[in-house]
Enzyme design. Structure first.
Site, PDB file in Angstrom:
ATOM      1  N   CYS A  68       0.876  -1.265  -0.018  1.00  0.00           N
ATOM      2  CA  CYS A  68       0.028   0.093  -0.068  1.00  0.00           C
ATOM      3  C   CYS A  68       0.789   1.187  -0.118  1.00  0.00           C
ATOM      4  CB  CYS A  68      -0.859   0.170   1.191  1.00  0.00           C
ATOM      5  SG  CYS A  68      -1.777   1.557   1.720  1.00  0.00           S
ATOM      6  N   CYS A  71      -0.100   3.939   2.746  1.00  0.00           N
ATOM      7  CA  CYS A  71       0.468   3.503   3.929  1.00  0.00           C
ATOM      8  C   CYS A  71       1.891   3.771   4.297  1.00  0.00           C
ATOM      9  CB  CYS A  71       0.327   1.921   3.984  1.00  0.00           C
ATOM     10  SG  CYS A  71      -1.354   1.416   4.141  1.00  0.00           S
TER      11      CYS A  71
END
Ligand SMILES: [Zn+2]
Length: 144
Positions: A68, A71
């Protein structure tokens, strides 16, 4: 807030009683002698979860995954927040891939997701990465 505070050790999950005025003195865990109050996030796993959401300091969990991008860009912000919230809030990271059953139990639909626990219960949740001032303001609105 109660005094002394009951705080789970981020290393061994042992419960420690720490007087409020000693929070800033790098208190050590009675069981494993590790530092109980960290200035950076620790890794939360499925096995740690039931112990770590307890205690008198709120726990903020960043649910993330290796693949991600948002993230990853949020990670340094989360780390900075940990440095600013010493003794007020504990910060942990939950790898949603390595801990899929827990991510499912928490009903994670998108990442990054931030979940705030107090006294063993979820009290607030936000999804998406955001800048440090906004993160601190959100926590401020939760009394942290
Ligand atoms: Zn310990």
């Amino acid at each position: 807030m109660p005094d002394p505070l009951v705080i789970p050790c981020p290393h061994c999950n042992g419960l420690n009683r720490i007087p409020a005025e000693r929070l800033g003195d790098s208190p050590k865990c009675g069981r494993c002698k590790g530092e109980v109050i960290l200035d950076k996030p620790f890794d939360l796993t499925q096995g740690d979860y039931p112990s770590q959401i307890k205690g008198d300091l709120p726990l903020l969990v960043d649910v993330w995954a290796e693949w991600c991008g948002p993230c990853k860009s949020f990670a340094p912000i989360f780390e900075q927040a940990a440095g600013q919230l010493i003794g007020r809030c504990r910060l942990a990271k939950l790898d949603s891939e390595a801990n899929q059953p827990l991510a499912g139990q928490l009903g994670i639909r998108s990442i990054p997701s931030l979940i705030l626990f107090r006294n063993g219960r979820e009290v607030a949740r936000q999804s998406g990465a955001f800048p440090l001032p906004q993160l601190l303001a959100w926590l401020g609105s939760q009394g942290i």
